[in-house]
Design an enzyme around this catalytic site. Structure first.
Site, PDB file in Angstrom:
ATOM      1  N   ALA A   1       4.491   4.082   2.991  1.00  0.00           N
ATOM      2  CA  ALA A   1       4.008   2.845   2.371  1.00  0.00           C
ATOM      3  C   ALA A   1       4.135   1.706   3.382  1.00  0.00           C
ATOM      4  O   ALA A   1       4.769   1.860   4.435  1.00  0.00           O
ATOM      5  CB  ALA A   1       4.819   2.515   1.131  1.00  0.00           C
ATOM      6  N   LYS A   2       3.550   0.612   3.097  1.00  0.00           N
ATOM      7  CA  LYS A   2       3.740  -0.592   3.919  1.00  0.00           C
ATOM      8  C   LYS A   2       3.374  -1.800   3.079  1.00  0.00           C
ATOM      9  O   LYS A   2       2.546  -1.696   2.165  1.00  0.00           O
ATOM     10  CB  LYS A   2       2.845  -0.553   5.164  1.00  0.00           C
ATOM     11  N   GLY A   3       3.983  -2.933   3.386  1.00  0.00           N
ATOM     12  CA  GLY A   3       3.662  -4.153   2.659  1.00  0.00           C
ATOM     13  C   GLY A   3       3.539  -5.314   3.607  1.00  0.00           C
ATOM     14  O   GLY A   3       3.922  -5.218   4.774  1.00  0.00           O
TER      15      GLY A   3
ATOM     16  N   VAL B   1       0.858  -1.186   0.000  1.00  0.00           N
ATOM     17  CA  VAL B   1       0.000   0.000   0.000  1.00  0.00           C
ATOM     18  C   VAL B   1       0.893   1.233   0.000  1.00  0.00           C
ATOM     19  O   VAL B   1       1.784   1.370   0.838  1.00  0.00           O
ATOM     20  CB  VAL B   1      -0.929   0.016   1.242  1.00  0.00           C
TER      21      VAL B   1
END
Ligand code: NAD
Length: 428
Positions: A117-119, A72
């Protein structure tokens, strides 16, 4: 070859607040204080981009398992997006969205030129072999090769990932672009472009923030006691550095249990024990076992939650005795606990400020990779400490100016920076 259905476990939301809602409720308060215009509000309340990938991985038993993964990108107005990758069986999209937005606010609060962001991948790395994790990491990287990039989106480790996974990611991405691309990821092993001082950076930032807060409260560190929840990277480093500054660490805990010593725990001894016992405190004899539920409400001056989300809730906030909470973890306090904590007059150094030492030194790693020049450890820590002290002071002054808690003040500082940048860049 047999293909298994997508590996996906239901997210356990029982007794947990939705982190996205928790984040949004604070964001809404700050947006109102700032008088944020409707257009910018609407842009910031939703992520710029969210990618869902399904990654087929050949498991050691020859079967192919399909994992679900996310990346994201919350916002990139301040620069390329930055954020970790989490491997955990409880990863779910709303959590990744909240963590991505927190990264935007975190980078803005410490004034580094990154978006958020992050995943994550829904998986249980504790039950997977190194080979399976490597194949999954490489497949995730390939699936996201058009999202990642040293000037686009720069991943880092989070829960369940570390330098090993970042090395695989860097290698796989480098193959897709036909050259070594060190700056595409941070948190790499030292030999391949990692930064000195990165391992302890988040715990060090927690220490710097704690000392700054104690000064504002008029408390002498050597006369102060503390409890630290979580004894992993952040918790153990925070505990050690606070211990070195003279705080009496009376309680520590990890997933295996909690330990209490009213005379103070020797943190070097606790770390040595943990390292010799598979990374866990289980069976530690330098303190007496205690009910882990009692740690957060124990008789200490400073509380450092450095484990997981939503541990301080409306159910236990009233019993908290600490005067200061410094949030090493992301999202340890549920939004429903905020009014109780504020009413009790407890100072909270919020996650987006308190644990931002990690992303700050990740930024330094990226700068070093781009410069092709390695900084000394002293350069890293001096610069990181200064950034953390400046950010603390800015948030503190904002809290005085608007007569608001530090948490909302941190959001105000961040959202204001992002909103001002939108004003200059325009372009809606
Ligand atoms: P880690 O995996 O190294 O350590 C986590 C620790 O928490 C372990 O000791 C584990 O046993 C313990 N734990 C897990 N569940 C617990 C529970 N219910 N009660 C008590 N202890 C429990 O992870 P970490 O890197 O130290 O991250 C901890 C938190 O800090 C996470 O919220 C993470 O997102 C956040 N954070 C980490 C960094 C970083 O640089 N590592 C940076 C910013 C924020």
């Amino acid at each position: 070859m047999a293909v298994q259905t997508v590996y996906k476990e239901p997210a356990p939301l029982i007794d947990r607040e939705n982190p996205l809602e928790s984040m949004m409720s604070r964001f809404n308060i700050a947006a109102e204080i700032l008088g944020l215009d409707e257009e910018t509000y609407n842009v910031l309340k939703t992520p710029d981009k969210q990618v869902i990938v399904h990654i087929p991985v050949t498991m050691d038993n020859g079967k192919v398992r399909v994992f679900e993964g996310y990346r994201v990108i919350h916002n990139t107005i301040l620069g390329p997006s930055k954020g970790g990758i989490r491997y955990d069986k409880n990863v779910y999209l709303d959590e990744v969205k909240a963590l991505a937005a927190w990264m935007t606010w975190k980078c803005a609060v410490v004034d580094i030129p990154y978006g958020g962001a992050k995943g994550g991948i829904i998986c249980d790395p504790t039950t997977m072999s190194a080979g399976e994790i490597e194949r999954m990491t490489r497949a995730y990287t390939l699936a996201l090769k058009d999202v990642f990039g040293p000037d686009r989106d720069i991943p880092a480790p989070d829960m369940g990932t570390g330098p090993r996974e970042m090395a695989w990611l860097m290698d796989e991405f480098s193959k897709t672009v036909g050259m070594t691309s060190s700056a595409v990821v941070t948190g790499k092993p030292l030999v391949m472009g990692g930064s000195l001082g990165r391992t302890e950076a988040t715990g060090r930032g927690v220490m710097v923030a704690t000392l700054a807060a104690l000064e504002k409260l008029g408390l002498n560190p050597t006369e102060v006691s503390a409890a630290v929840q979580g004894f992993g990277n952040v918790g153990s480093w925070a505990a050690k550095l606070l211990f070195d500054k003279g705080l009496k660490i009376k309680g520590v805990s990890d997933i295996s249990g909690a330990y209490w010593n009213a005379d103070g725990i020797d943190i070097n001894e606790a770390i040595a024990y943990k390292n010799a016992h598979g990374g866990r405190l289980e069976g530690f004899t330098g303190a007496a076992p205690m009910d882990p539920n009692d740690l957060l409400t124990s008789a200490v001056d400073v509380l450092v939650p450095a484990a997981v989300e939503d541990v301080i809730t409306e159910h236990n906030a009233r019993q908290i005795q600490a005067k200061l909470i410094v949030e090493g973890a992301n999202g340890p306090t549920a939004a429903s606990a905020d009014p109780i904590i504020n009413e009790k007059g407890i100072m909270v150094v919020p996650d987006i400020l308190a644990n931002s030492g990690g992303v700050t030194v990740s930024y330094f790693e990226w700068v070093q990779n781009k410069q092709g020049f390695k900084w000394t450890e002293q350069m890293v820590t001096e610069r990181a400490d200064r950034i953390m002290s400046d950010a603390f002071e800015k948030v503190y002054q904002t809290s005085l100016k608007y007569k608001i808690p530090m948490r909302i003040a941190a959001y105000v500082v961040s959202i204001d920076k992002v909103a001002q940048t939108y004003k200059y860049r325009g372009g809606f």
